[in-house]
Write a protein that holds these residues in place. Sequence first.
Motif, PDB file in Angstrom:
ATOM      1  N   PRO A   4       0.368   6.602  -0.629  1.00 37.60           N
ATOM      2  CA  PRO A   4      -0.835   5.849  -0.269  1.00 37.60           C
ATOM      3  C   PRO A   4      -2.118   6.534  -0.768  1.00 37.60           C
ATOM      4  CG  PRO A   4       0.633   6.005   1.622  1.00 37.60           C
ATOM      5  CD  PRO A   4       1.235   6.838   0.532  1.00 37.60           C
ATOM      6  N   GLN A   5      -2.188   7.866  -0.649  1.00 33.58           N
ATOM      7  CA  GLN A   5      -3.399   8.563  -1.101  1.00 33.58           C
ATOM      8  C   GLN A   5      -3.648   8.326  -2.583  1.00 33.58           C
ATOM      9  OE1 GLN A   5      -1.119  10.617   1.032  1.00 33.58           O
ATOM     10  NE2 GLN A   5      -2.263  12.542   1.136  1.00 33.58           N
ATOM     11  N   GLY A  39     -14.755   7.204   4.626  1.00 35.37           N
ATOM     12  CA  GLY A  39     -14.261   6.194   3.691  1.00 35.37           C
ATOM     13  C   GLY A  39     -14.466   6.630   2.258  1.00 35.37           C
ATOM     14  N   LEU A  92      -5.300   6.535   9.325  1.00 35.78           N
ATOM     15  CA  LEU A  92      -6.499   6.076   8.643  1.00 35.78           C
ATOM     16  C   LEU A  92      -7.066   7.182   7.745  1.00 35.78           C
ATOM     17  CD1 LEU A  92      -8.223   3.543   8.466  1.00 35.78           C
ATOM     18  CD2 LEU A  92      -9.730   4.517  10.193  1.00 35.78           C
ATOM     19  N   ASN A 131      -7.494   9.936  13.856  1.00 31.92           N
ATOM     20  CA  ASN A 131      -6.625   8.852  13.409  1.00 31.92           C
ATOM     21  C   ASN A 131      -5.945   9.267  12.104  1.00 31.92           C
ATOM     22  OD1 ASN A 131      -5.527   6.450  12.463  1.00 31.92           O
ATOM     23  ND2 ASN A 131      -7.209   5.209  13.252  1.00 31.92           N
ATOM     24  N   PHE A 160      -7.762  -0.382   1.905  1.00 33.30           N
ATOM     25  CA  PHE A 160      -6.940  -1.083   2.887  1.00 33.30           C
ATOM     26  C   PHE A 160      -7.559  -0.961   4.265  1.00 33.30           C
ATOM     27  CE2 PHE A 160      -2.642  -0.961   5.317  1.00 33.30           C
ATOM     28  CZ  PHE A 160      -2.723  -2.321   5.595  1.00 33.30           C
ATOM     29  N   LEU A 208      -5.315   9.241   6.143  1.00 33.42           N
ATOM     30  CA  LEU A 208      -4.477   9.138   4.949  1.00 33.42           C
ATOM     31  C   LEU A 208      -4.987   8.023   4.037  1.00 33.42           C
ATOM     32  CD1 LEU A 208      -1.941  10.985   5.102  1.00 33.42           C
ATOM     33  CD2 LEU A 208      -0.592   8.912   5.239  1.00 33.42           C
ATOM     34  N   GLN A 223      -6.184   0.130  14.854  1.00 31.77           N
ATOM     35  CA  GLN A 223      -6.654   1.505  14.663  1.00 31.77           C
ATOM     36  C   GLN A 223      -7.249   1.695  13.283  1.00 31.77           C
ATOM     37  OE1 GLN A 223      -3.335   4.031  15.705  1.00 31.77           O
ATOM     38  NE2 GLN A 223      -3.655   3.555  17.852  1.00 31.77           N
ATOM     39  N   ASN A 224      -8.221   0.838  12.973  1.00 29.27           N
ATOM     40  CA  ASN A 224      -8.764   0.876  11.617  1.00 29.27           C
ATOM     41  C   ASN A 224     -10.125   1.560  11.520  1.00 29.27           C
ATOM     42  OD1 ASN A 224     -10.192  -1.099  12.914  1.00 29.27           O
ATOM     43  ND2 ASN A 224      -9.203  -2.793  11.847  1.00 29.27           N
ATOM     44  N   ILE A 225     -10.540   2.235  12.623  1.00 31.80           N
ATOM     45  CA  ILE A 225     -11.760   3.042  12.551  1.00 31.80           C
ATOM     46  C   ILE A 225     -11.492   4.395  13.204  1.00 31.80           C
ATOM     47  CG2 ILE A 225     -13.408   1.122  12.558  1.00 31.80           C
ATOM     48  CD1 ILE A 225     -13.740   1.625  15.583  1.00 31.80           C
ATOM     49  N   LEU A 285       2.947   2.285   2.370  1.00 36.79           N
ATOM     50  CA  LEU A 285       3.144   2.890   3.687  1.00 36.79           C
ATOM     51  C   LEU A 285       4.572   2.732   4.176  1.00 36.79           C
ATOM     52  CD1 LEU A 285      -0.240   1.746   5.205  1.00 36.79           C
ATOM     53  CD2 LEU A 285       0.431   4.098   4.747  1.00 36.79           C
ATOM     54  N   PHE A 301       0.804  -1.220   0.000  1.00 32.14           N
ATOM     55  CA  PHE A 301       0.000   0.000   0.000  1.00 32.14           C
ATOM     56  C   PHE A 301       0.842   1.278   0.000  1.00 32.14           C
ATOM     57  CE2 PHE A 301      -3.556   2.696   0.941  1.00 32.14           C
ATOM     58  CZ  PHE A 301      -4.569   2.044   0.286  1.00 32.14           C
ATOM     59  N   VAL A 342      -5.119   5.055  -3.157  1.00 34.57           N
ATOM     60  CA  VAL A 342      -6.555   5.035  -2.877  1.00 34.57           C
ATOM     61  C   VAL A 342      -7.306   5.507  -4.118  1.00 34.57           C
ATOM     62  CG1 VAL A 342      -8.402   5.980  -1.454  1.00 34.57           C
ATOM     63  CG2 VAL A 342      -6.200   5.474  -0.418  1.00 34.57           C
TER      64      VAL A 342
END
Lengths: 237, 336
Positions: free
Chosen positions: A75-76, A105, B204, B201, A85, B206, A90-92, A55, A53, A79
Amino acid sequence: MSEPFLIGDAMTGGYGKGPDILHECTIAVNPGEIAVIVGPNGAGKSTAMKAVFGLLNVRSGAVRLDGEDITSLSPQDRVVKGMGFVPQTQNIFTSMTVEENLEMGGFIRTDDIRDTMEQVYDLFPILRDKRNQPAGELSGGQRQQVAVGRALMTKPKVLMLDEPTAGVSPIVMDELFDRIIEVSRTGLPILMVEQNAKQALEIADKGYVLVQGRNAYTGTGQELLADPEVRKSFLGG
Amino acid sequence: MDFLNALVAFVNFVGVPAIAYGSQLAIGALGVTLVYSVLRFSNFAHGDTMAFGTMITILVTWWLQSLGVSFGPLPTALLALPAGIAATMALMLFTDRTVYKFYRAQKAKPVVFVMVSLGVMFMMNGLVRFVIGPGDQRFADGERFLISARDFKAMTGLREGLAIKTTQGITVITAVIVVALLFWFLNKTRTGKSMRAYSDNEDLALLSGINPERVVMYTWLIVASLATIAGVLYGLDKSFKPFTYFQLLLPIFAAAIVGGLGSPIGAIAGGFIIAFSEVTITYAWKKVLTYVLPESLKPDGLVQLLSTDYKFAVSFTILVIVLLFKPTGLFKGKAV
Ligand SMILES: Nc1ncnc2c1ncn2[C@@H]1O[C@H](COP(=O)(O)OP(=O)(O)OP(=O)(O)O)[C@@H](O)[C@H]1O
Ligand SMILES: [Mg+2]
């Protein structure tokens, strides 16, 4: 063999100026497929996902999406190119509501995102009930659904999930796997890291066993499940 | 009757000034809290940012006055305020491009940013003194009172008067509008939500395609507006002096930390807590007590807990107590 849709090809690299974590590591996925990465803790599974990704910097090797070399993209930009991804931790956005998480999102989209949001709610009906609740107040399984839902909001062309079933009960895990298969049936390629190697390989079209940043075994999910070496070392006999 | 007189004296000398001062601190603390939650450092240049915005507003006010422009009963400075905000926005963006961006690219630690902001503070400090001088400036014009003490006494027949200055009225109304706008922006707009997401965050955000540089830019623009508004309101209400604005840093930080750094609601609550503590502790209670206590208990002294010279000790004490016992503040901010 034709070029896969998304491939991290012979990636070598590590964090910042630290030592290399990945050594010539290759992972790839094709449309309609679920590719699963398994391996012991600290093998570099998450690191491989992050490398794909963008990172972390890969010192050698390449990442290609649909034939295009994207190794140097941020990364942007990835997207925007259609990669979604869900990180392992810490995914929320914990302080924001479920609905705001989904909205974020879909941040890069300029068209109406409400249809996609409805699709996510259809996929994870519990989220519709909790839409106005802060995501940080949800249970572990519900949070993972928010995390996957958030990544789906961009309508990605490929979805990368780092341990989507971490910390959830076996029933919820089966449920989540079912949802992931459902998503994959729509043709969306899914590259995922899993701790629950057995179940994951059962639904996998392709499996990678990583050990110390290297590809140890590669094959279809069934091949790996049948391989006595793999069974002995990674699947507990 | 005595009770009513006591109440009026209390509202006049404590209630009204503390609400106005609290509103000013709250707007100041909102700026500090925004920088903290988005850029993740304590911005020591905030007091001097307020001073810069106020200075520009004063200069434009003088210019407008020299042209004979006035705003009727309201202070001319309100007309000059947009110019002050615009200039401060430009200064913030310039500072960010030339200074903070460099350290962001290095992923510098928060403590490095704090030190950098100290440097920025000294630069702004020098700039303001160079342009307008270190002295005291009064720039409030227009009607002085909404209600004067004399009118109030004539109206009610009470011995005590209740005076509300125009600037106090303006302060409270502006604060309500500013806070409503800010909360609307943060909670309802796409850009505002992306700022909250980035603050919640960063990684995230990003991964969701939120552009950090844009978030940072919007943050500085909002902070510039908040700082200028807080500075101008304070200057109208009291007076403008660069050193006083530097000193405001303490109550403003105390307000932001007491409320919980990073929490906008906390910044507002903290502003009022600090303001009310400061005013009640430095107020001479003799008058109010004389009305309510029986003859035999009449106080001899002023019944002033602390001289106003020591008002900063109040913020400092509250700050220390909060950091010792509840470092995340009242509204669950981030620990300092
Ligand atoms: N941010 C980081 N900075 C430096 N080193 C890191 C970082 N994250 C992970 N590592 C190191 O990289 C190695 C591989 O970690 P990684 O997280 O990729 O393992 P993993 O296979 O995902 O393990 P797990 O199954 O526990 O999630 C570890 O030795 C770890 O210490
Ligand atoms: Mg991992």
